[in-house]
Write a protein that holds these residues in place. Sequence first.
Motif, mmCIF file in Angstrom:
data_model
loop_
_atom_site.group_PDB
_atom_site.id
_atom_site.type_symbol
_atom_site.label_atom_id
_atom_site.label_comp_id
_atom_site.label_asym_id
_atom_site.label_seq_id
_atom_site.Cartn_x
_atom_site.Cartn_y
_atom_site.Cartn_z
ATOM 1 N N ILE A 52 0.851 -1.182 0.000
ATOM 2 C CA ILE A 52 0.000 0.000 0.000
ATOM 3 C C ILE A 52 0.890 1.235 0.000
ATOM 4 N N GLY A 53 0.273 2.398 -0.102
ATOM 5 C CA GLY A 53 1.010 3.647 -0.010
ATOM 6 C C GLY A 53 1.147 4.348 -1.346
ATOM 7 N N SER A 54 1.361 5.662 -1.280
ATOM 8 C CA SER A 54 1.543 6.474 -2.490
ATOM 9 C C SER A 54 2.097 7.833 -2.095
ATOM 10 N N THR A 55 2.895 8.377 -2.979
ATOM 11 C CA THR A 55 3.411 9.724 -2.741
ATOM 12 C C THR A 55 2.293 10.753 -2.723
ATOM 13 N N THR A 56 1.116 10.398 -3.253
ATOM 14 C CA THR A 56 -0.014 11.332 -3.269
ATOM 15 C C THR A 56 -0.759 11.368 -1.940
ATOM 16 N N TRP A 57 -0.507 10.417 -1.034
ATOM 17 C CA TRP A 57 -1.180 10.437 0.260
ATOM 18 C C TRP A 57 -0.863 11.760 0.954
ATOM 19 N N LEU A 58 -1.840 12.316 1.612
ATOM 20 C CA LEU A 58 -1.721 13.641 2.196
ATOM 21 C C LEU A 58 -0.506 13.764 3.118
ATOM 22 N N GLY A 59 -0.293 12.768 3.958
ATOM 23 C CA GLY A 59 0.825 12.814 4.898
ATOM 24 C C GLY A 59 2.173 12.870 4.205
ATOM 25 N N TYR A 60 2.347 12.036 3.187
ATOM 26 C CA TYR A 60 3.608 12.049 2.433
ATOM 27 C C TYR A 60 3.783 13.379 1.704
ATOM 28 N N HIS A 61 2.711 13.855 1.107
ATOM 29 C CA HIS A 61 2.777 15.105 0.349
ATOM 30 C C HIS A 61 3.283 16.245 1.228
ATOM 31 N N HIS A 62 2.688 16.412 2.389
ATOM 32 C CA HIS A 62 3.077 17.524 3.259
ATOM 33 C C HIS A 62 4.468 17.305 3.871
ATOM 34 N N THR A 103 8.234 15.821 13.787
ATOM 35 C CA THR A 103 8.505 15.770 12.351
ATOM 36 C C THR A 103 9.446 16.895 11.937
ATOM 37 N N ARG A 104 9.266 18.077 12.506
ATOM 38 C CA ARG A 104 10.166 19.188 12.202
ATOM 39 C C ARG A 104 11.601 18.851 12.595
ATOM 40 N N VAL A 105 11.760 18.227 13.759
ATOM 41 C CA VAL A 105 13.092 17.819 14.206
ATOM 42 C C VAL A 105 13.675 16.783 13.246
ATOM 43 N N LEU A 106 12.851 15.831 12.838
ATOM 44 C CA LEU A 106 13.290 14.813 11.883
ATOM 45 C C LEU A 106 13.773 15.463 10.585
ATOM 46 N N GLN A 107 13.023 16.408 10.076
ATOM 47 C CA GLN A 107 13.410 17.094 8.841
ATOM 48 C C GLN A 107 14.738 17.828 9.017
ATOM 49 N N LYS A 148 12.170 9.926 20.677
ATOM 50 C CA LYS A 148 11.499 9.495 21.898
ATOM 51 C C LYS A 148 9.987 9.722 21.809
ATOM 52 N N ASP A 149 9.260 8.842 22.468
ATOM 53 C CA ASP A 149 7.803 8.974 22.636
ATOM 54 C C ASP A 149 7.040 9.012 21.318
ATOM 55 N N GLU A 150 7.608 8.406 20.264
ATOM 56 C CA GLU A 150 6.923 8.388 18.972
ATOM 57 C C GLU A 150 6.783 6.956 18.462
ATOM 58 N N THR A 151 5.791 6.764 17.584
ATOM 59 C CA THR A 151 5.481 5.453 17.031
ATOM 60 C C THR A 151 5.887 5.387 15.557
ATOM 61 N N HIS A 152 5.560 4.272 14.940
ATOM 62 C CA HIS A 152 5.952 3.994 13.565
ATOM 63 C C HIS A 152 5.423 5.056 12.593
ATOM 64 N N VAL A 153 6.305 5.540 11.740
ATOM 65 C CA VAL A 153 6.030 6.548 10.691
ATOM 66 C C VAL A 153 5.159 7.701 11.190
ATOM 67 N N PHE A 154 5.486 8.210 12.351
ATOM 68 C CA PHE A 154 4.733 9.336 12.910
ATOM 69 C C PHE A 154 4.751 10.535 11.977
ATOM 70 N N HIS A 155 5.820 10.682 11.192
ATOM 71 C CA HIS A 155 5.958 11.843 10.312
ATOM 72 C C HIS A 155 4.934 11.837 9.180
ATOM 73 N N VAL A 156 4.412 10.655 8.854
ATOM 74 C CA VAL A 156 3.385 10.555 7.816
ATOM 75 C C VAL A 156 2.008 10.881 8.399
ATOM 76 N N PHE A 157 1.765 10.414 9.602
ATOM 77 C CA PHE A 157 0.463 10.660 10.229
ATOM 78 C C PHE A 157 0.365 12.060 10.821
ATOM 79 N N ARG A 158 1.524 12.638 11.183
ATOM 80 C CA ARG A 158 1.524 13.986 11.755
ATOM 81 C C ARG A 158 2.666 14.797 11.136
#
Length: 313
Positions: A84-94, A299-303, A283-293
Amino acid sequence: MDTTVTGSSEFIKVFSDGTVERFIPETAPASLDLYNGYKCKDVTIDPSKPITARIFVPSTTTVAATKPPSLPVLIYFHGGGFCIGSTTWLGYHHFLGGLSANADSIVLSIDYRLAPENKLPIAYKDCYTSLIWLSQQKPTESWLENADLSRVFLSGDSAGGNIAHLVAIRAIRDKECPVRVRGILPIHPYFGSEKRTELETKDGSAKEVESNDMFWRLSIPEGSNRDYEGCNFERMEVSLSEWSRFPNVLVFVAELDFLNERGVMYAEFLKKKGVKVKIVETKDETHVFHVFRPNSESTRVLQNQMKEFIHGL
């Protein structure tokens, strides 16, 4: 036709006849207008497959200058258990648009063919094709005119992190590879094996194990098990010479991610092979949190961490 459900997750339902039903979350269209420091458009990598992509470019490329800046290129492979998945998904796009603006980099996000209709290694082949396409299109694609093909980075989350690793190996083996892969940035990489880890055998892990096993069962070649080389990185036949040319690696793991253990094992494995690797845990984050949030502080720190790695090589 027997359509008994044999497996399911939030985004996919698997039937006994081998077919699947995917549930698509909200998507975002490409926009040629500047938004939050970037613009994007969709392109076709190979219409016969098909393989498509979305290009994100930062606002710096639109600033009039006698000599436009030379920008690194990050090729991104989305996650989703290869199914599953796509670059068009809202989370990936943002997330990727924000990364392009923040890291002042061109981002090429790939929509590869999905399993089980297209089992591995098709995803690896599709994604490697994007490197060739990038070099071929640079002379004629205005959005790539500032791309520095000597500073190409591979990244992706979950299954996409797995793909980044395999594509890096293919780039090393291809003596005619037209780009230079400087580094890879796997985010919460998805690997496995027939041998269970300590976390996978703990009480309360049954649901996560069942889900992971389902995605591996759908994606690996017929007749293979979780020791397939695309799943179990310890089974990949890579020579000492190839390891010596492997790019620098920045592995991201999340503290509360069920795949945290696998990500740490992957980083330690690379270190033993002599690869220059660093691991960062959120810390205190779950799988692919950057896509969901994609707009969260984590996510800003990750970037920013990705930006430092890209511009530090």
